[in-house]
Design an enzyme around this catalytic site. Structure first.
Site, PDB file in Angstrom:
ATOM      1  CD  GLU A   1      47.833  71.494  68.587  1.00  0.00           C
ATOM      2  OE1 GLU A   1      48.302  72.705  67.675  1.00  0.00           O
ATOM      3  OE2 GLU A   1      48.786  71.616  69.778  1.00  0.00           O
TER       4      GLU A   1
ATOM      5  CD1 TRP B   1      48.409  75.406  70.358  1.00  0.00           C
ATOM      6  CD2 TRP B   1      49.673  77.576  69.383  1.00  0.00           C
ATOM      7  NE1 TRP B   1      49.910  75.737  70.692  1.00  0.00           N
ATOM      8  CE2 TRP B   1      50.105  76.546  70.033  1.00  0.00           C
ATOM      9  CE3 TRP B   1      50.064  78.732  68.518  1.00  0.00           C
ATOM     10  CZ2 TRP B   1      51.703  76.909  71.022  1.00  0.00           C
ATOM     11  CZ3 TRP B   1      51.375  79.153  69.248  1.00  0.00           C
ATOM     12  CH2 TRP B   1      51.897  77.955  70.037  1.00  0.00           C
TER      13      TRP B   1
ATOM     14  CD1 TRP C   1      66.223  87.409  55.123  1.00  0.00           C
ATOM     15  CD2 TRP C   1      67.016  85.582  55.763  1.00  0.00           C
ATOM     16  NE1 TRP C   1      65.764  87.741  56.002  1.00  0.00           N
ATOM     17  CE2 TRP C   1      65.816  85.657  56.539  1.00  0.00           C
ATOM     18  CE3 TRP C   1      66.712  83.800  55.840  1.00  0.00           C
ATOM     19  CZ2 TRP C   1      64.998  85.599  57.394  1.00  0.00           C
ATOM     20  CZ3 TRP C   1      66.370  83.395  57.088  1.00  0.00           C
ATOM     21  CH2 TRP C   1      65.502  83.990  57.236  1.00  0.00           C
TER      22      TRP C   1
ATOM     23  CG  ASN D   1      51.969  70.648  62.985  1.00  0.00           C
ATOM     24  OD1 ASN D   1      52.275  72.100  62.552  1.00  0.00           O
ATOM     25  ND2 ASN D   1      52.366  70.427  64.275  1.00  0.00           N
TER      26      ASN D   1
ATOM     27  CD1 TRP E   1      55.090  79.684  56.248  1.00  0.00           C
ATOM     28  CD2 TRP E   1      57.209  79.281  56.708  1.00  0.00           C
ATOM     29  NE1 TRP E   1      55.364  78.183  55.428  1.00  0.00           N
ATOM     30  CE2 TRP E   1      57.206  78.461  55.670  1.00  0.00           C
ATOM     31  CE3 TRP E   1      58.535  79.569  56.490  1.00  0.00           C
ATOM     32  CZ2 TRP E   1      57.592  77.265  55.160  1.00  0.00           C
ATOM     33  CZ3 TRP E   1      59.841  77.774  56.020  1.00  0.00           C
ATOM     34  CH2 TRP E   1      58.387  76.946  54.764  1.00  0.00           C
TER      35      TRP E   1
HETATM   36  C1  LIG Z   1      55.244  76.704  59.136  1.00  0.00           C
HETATM   37  C2  LIG Z   1      54.104  75.964  59.194  1.00  0.00           C
HETATM   38  C3  LIG Z   1      53.035  76.746  58.361  1.00  0.00           C
HETATM   39  C4  LIG Z   1      51.597  76.669  58.314  1.00  0.00           C
HETATM   40  N1  LIG Z   1      50.835  77.206  57.940  1.00  0.00           N
HETATM   41  C5  LIG Z   1      49.447  76.562  57.644  1.00  0.00           C
HETATM   42  C6  LIG Z   1      48.506  77.193  57.324  1.00  0.00           C
HETATM   43  O1  LIG Z   1      47.933  77.828  56.270  1.00  0.00           O
HETATM   44  N2  LIG Z   1      46.813  77.103  57.301  1.00  0.00           N
HETATM   45  C7  LIG Z   1      46.735  76.337  58.520  1.00  0.00           C
HETATM   46  O2  LIG Z   1      45.605  75.810  59.028  1.00  0.00           O
HETATM   47  N3  LIG Z   1      47.669  75.724  59.182  1.00  0.00           N
HETATM   48  C8  LIG Z   1      49.116  76.130  59.115  1.00  0.00           C
HETATM   49  N4  LIG Z   1      49.653  75.413  60.170  1.00  0.00           N
HETATM   50  C9  LIG Z   1      49.709  74.936  61.448  1.00  0.00           C
HETATM   51  C10 LIG Z   1      49.461  73.172  61.159  1.00  0.00           C
HETATM   52  O3  LIG Z   1      50.460  72.056  60.766  1.00  0.00           O
HETATM   53  C11 LIG Z   1      47.887  72.792  60.406  1.00  0.00           C
HETATM   54  O4  LIG Z   1      46.993  73.865  61.340  1.00  0.00           O
HETATM   55  C12 LIG Z   1      47.351  71.144  60.575  1.00  0.00           C
HETATM   56  O5  LIG Z   1      48.599  71.078  60.580  1.00  0.00           O
HETATM   57  C13 LIG Z   1      46.687  71.348  60.250  1.00  0.00           C
HETATM   58  O6  LIG Z   1      46.101  69.178  60.501  1.00  0.00           O
HETATM   59  P1  LIG Z   1      44.941  68.886  60.736  1.00  0.00           P
HETATM   60  O7  LIG Z   1      43.930  69.488  60.729  1.00  0.00           O
HETATM   61  O8  LIG Z   1      44.875  67.001  61.228  1.00  0.00           O
HETATM   62  O9  LIG Z   1      45.276  69.317  62.181  1.00  0.00           O
HETATM   63  P2  LIG Z   1      44.557  69.065  64.495  1.00  0.00           P
HETATM   64  O10 LIG Z   1      45.879  68.583  64.436  1.00  0.00           O
HETATM   65  O11 LIG Z   1      43.680  67.853  63.964  1.00  0.00           O
HETATM   66  O12 LIG Z   1      44.212  69.935  64.702  1.00  0.00           O
HETATM   67  C14 LIG Z   1      43.735  70.507  64.733  1.00  0.00           C
HETATM   68  C15 LIG Z   1      43.193  72.064  64.403  1.00  0.00           C
HETATM   69  O13 LIG Z   1      43.809  72.886  65.227  1.00  0.00           O
HETATM   70  C16 LIG Z   1      44.098  74.221  64.414  1.00  0.00           C
HETATM   71  N5  LIG Z   1      45.432  73.908  64.373  1.00  0.00           N
HETATM   72  C17 LIG Z   1      46.213  72.825  64.790  1.00  0.00           C
HETATM   73  N6  LIG Z   1      48.163  73.367  65.027  1.00  0.00           N
HETATM   74  C18 LIG Z   1      48.121  74.298  64.528  1.00  0.00           C
HETATM   75  C19 LIG Z   1      48.891  75.483  64.587  1.00  0.00           C
HETATM   76  N7  LIG Z   1      50.584  75.219  64.547  1.00  0.00           N
HETATM   77  N8  LIG Z   1      48.551  77.299  64.002  1.00  0.00           N
HETATM   78  C20 LIG Z   1      47.521  77.467  64.021  1.00  0.00           C
HETATM   79  N9  LIG Z   1      46.383  75.918  63.746  1.00  0.00           N
HETATM   80  C21 LIG Z   1      46.565  75.126  64.473  1.00  0.00           C
HETATM   81  C22 LIG Z   1      44.404  73.752  63.006  1.00  0.00           C
HETATM   82  O14 LIG Z   1      42.822  74.511  62.584  1.00  0.00           O
HETATM   83  C23 LIG Z   1      43.421  72.511  62.969  1.00  0.00           C
HETATM   84  O15 LIG Z   1      43.039  71.556  61.651  1.00  0.00           O
HETATM   85  C24 LIG Z   1      51.036  75.127  59.654  1.00  0.00           C
HETATM   86  C25 LIG Z   1      52.003  75.385  60.457  1.00  0.00           C
HETATM   87  C26 LIG Z   1      53.894  74.843  60.071  1.00  0.00           C
HETATM   88  C27 LIG Z   1      55.112  74.690  60.684  1.00  0.00           C
END
Ligand SMILES: Cc1cc2nc3c(=O)[nH]c(=O)nc-3n(C[C@H](O)[C@H](O)[C@H](O)COP(=O)(O)OP(=O)(O)OC[C@H]3O[C@@H](n4cnc5c(N)ncnc54)[C@H](O)[C@@H]3O)c2cc1C
Length: 482
Positions: free
Chosen positions: A284, A287, A315, A351, A392
């Site tokens: 992640e 990612w 749209w 997420n 998005w």
């Molecule tokens: C529509 C949409 C918009 C999003 N907008 C953002 C945003 O503006 N900023 C953001 O940081 N994340 C965004 N995400 C990705 C993800 O939802 C969040 O990073 C995650 O929920 C953060 O929670 P966590 O730190 O507990 O994640 P954890 O599950 O603990 O993951 C650890 C770290 O991995 C990274 N990560 C995890 N999943 C993703 C992912 N799908 N994409 C990119 N990085 C990821 C994050 O930096 C996160 O802190 C978005 C996802 C979606 C579907």
């Protein structure tokens, strides 16, 4: 006496801060500087929730700097004008910063570097694990699919060890600084940046968080101690704190991805030595890396689709009311409303639910994904140009490695699968507190009398019909040239 200026940006930490480390190595004294650079109308203009976080994060950084015998010089304005002026006034020997990769910042930094050429501008990799410009496919083109990207990088993990925080940061005295800057550059305090909203929404939201480098390190330590082993499964359950919640800390650079990877590997040498939970977590973080690569390689995808067919997508022509209902968590679809209310109350959304609310906005309401991206940018404390645009575009089916457009999340089934007992929905939508599990994700199916007694919105759209409308709309662009 040599002096280095360290320009803090999205790296609000002292440990594993390559720019700070280099400045301390090269110069006898170091001046940490933060410049509030509000470029109205640009994609990097930060949202309300991020401003609140930034306020707290700058205070935490200032305290940490004080403990190391230093201080934080706060300025506001255009760094392109301010930095050369500051460096000249203080007769500095170099300016140091850590690189960011969004298009507006890249462009700005290029100009700042040119403006500082006679003084010396030094930038470093510290906010990502690998330099995007070097992370290419064998044929020299950028990656568009995550799995080969991951396979390419995983052999290089965990990579180098993070840098320790300096114990002491020799800095110019406030008296000397005051004397040099007098009448040339106006100095602000963190409070004068007015990052806090006038009302108490920010305070309520921040009650959910501890901010700053120390808090970020503690969160990582706690997560690795108690949650990472079950992360692979629990990360999909929105009612649990099954994820690290490190995203805002990472966004503001209170912690580096290298520190997270290094602590997760904990002396193990290869990805193959990690447990399934640890490996999923590392993936992640990669990612996030992938998102920053995409934004660097395809800068237009910040607000335009990578798949150009979507420029012609039909749209909805009028959607003000449905957009507002979505933003306020009043769509009548329980898991969507729970997510949107969690977002507004805490500045964060799980997420799994981000994917559901995004799919609902784009596919059931036929609202352009850019509207959702904008609202998230305004309300998320982790709002990040790269990850937000990728998330998005993933949901819209228009990005790299995106979900196909015809995959429309059914919010009822998503709720029933990932929030079986309805705990998440009941927490954020108390109107549904007493609804039986069987109906908690579809209250419109309750017996008439019970449904009428509920003080909860009726569904904004019929899920089946709106899904079909989305598929019909997609059929119009499906065969267009990408
Ligand atoms: C529509 C949409 C918009 C999003 N907008 C953002 C945003 O503006 N900023 C953001 O940081 N994340 C965004 N995400 C990705 C993800 O939802 C969040 O990073 C995650 O929920 C953060 O929670 P966590 O730190 O507990 O994640 P954890 O599950 O603990 O993951 C650890 C770290 O991995 C990274 N990560 C995890 N999943 C993703 C992912 N799908 N994409 C990119 N990085 C990821 C994050 O930096 C996160 O802190 C978005 C996802 C979606 C579907």
């Amino acid at each position: 006496m040599t002096l280095g200026i360290v320009w803090f940006r999205q790296d609000l930490r002292l440990s594993d801060n390559a720019a700070l480390h280099a400045a301390l190595h090269d110069c006898e004294r170091v001046l940490p500087v933060f410049i509030a650079d509000d470029r109205d109308g640009t994609v990097s203009e930060i949202g309300a929730a991020s401003r609140v976080w930034l306020h707290a994060s700058l205070n935490a950084l200032e305290n940490d700097l004080k403990e190391a015998g230093s201080t934080l010089l706060v300025l506001s304005g255009d760094p392109l004008k301010l930095l050369p002026r500051l460096a000249k006034t203080l007769e500095a020997d170099g300016v140091y910063w850590n690189r960011s990769y969004d298009p507006v910042t890249c462009e700005r930094d290029k100009s700042v570097k040119e403006a500082l050429h006679s003084i010396g501008a030094n930038s470093y990799l510290a906010n990502l694990l690998f330099e995007p410009v070097k992370t290419l496919k064998a044929d020299g083109t950028p990656y568009r699919v995550f799995t080969p990207y991951w396979k390419n990088l995983m052999g290089s993990l965990p990579g180098e060890k993070p840098l320790a925080a300096p114990k002491n940061i020799p800095s110019p005295t406030p008296q000397w600084l005051g004397k040099q800057l007098k009448n040339t550059i106006a100095v602000d305090s963190i409070d004068e940046l007015k990052l806090q909203p006038a009302h108490d929404w920010g305070e309520v939201m921040m009650a959910h968080w501890s901010v700053g480098e120390k808090a970020a390190q503690k969160r990582l330590k706690d997560f690795l101690k108690s949650d990472v082993q079950s992360y692979k499964v629990d990360r999909d359950i929105p009612s649990m704190t099954g994820t690290s919640m490190l995203s805002p800390h990472l966004h503001f650079g209170e912690i580096s991805p290298r520190q997270i990877i290094s602590a997760t590997f904990n002396k193990r040498k290869s990805v193959f030595d990690l447990s399934p939970g640890e490996e999923t977590f590392v993936k992640e973080v990669v990612w996030r890396e992938f998102a920053h690569n995409l934004i660097y390689q395809f800068p237009h995808t910040v607000d335009s689709p990578l798949d150009e067919r979507f420029n012609q997508f039909p749209w909805a022509s009028k959607y003000d009311d449905s957009l507002k209902a979505w933003q306020q968590g009043n769509t009548g679809i329980p898991i969507v409303d729970a997510g949107m209310r969690q977002l507004y109350a805490t500045g964060w959304m799980h997420n799994r639910v981000r994917m559901v609310v995004a799919s609902f906005l784009i596919k059931n309401l036929l609202i352009p994904w850019q509207e959702g991206e904008r609202w998230f940018r305004h309300t998320l404390v982790d709002a990040d140009v790269a990850s937000n645009a990728m998330g998005w575009q993933w949901a819209a089916g228009s990005g790299a490695d995106a979900a196909p457009f015809f995959r429309v999340f059914n919010p009822v089934l998503q709720g029933e699968k990932f929030d079986k007992e309805g705990a998440y929905v009941r927490h954020w939508v108390p109107e549904l507190e007493s609804v039986a599990n069987k109906f908690v994700h579809k209250p419109w199916e309750l017996p008439r009398e019970e449904r009428d007694a509920l003080d909860y919105a009726k569904p904004l759209v019929d899920l089946k019909k709106s899904r079909q409308a989305a598929l019909d709309a997609f059929a119009e662009i499906k065969t267009a040239k990408s």
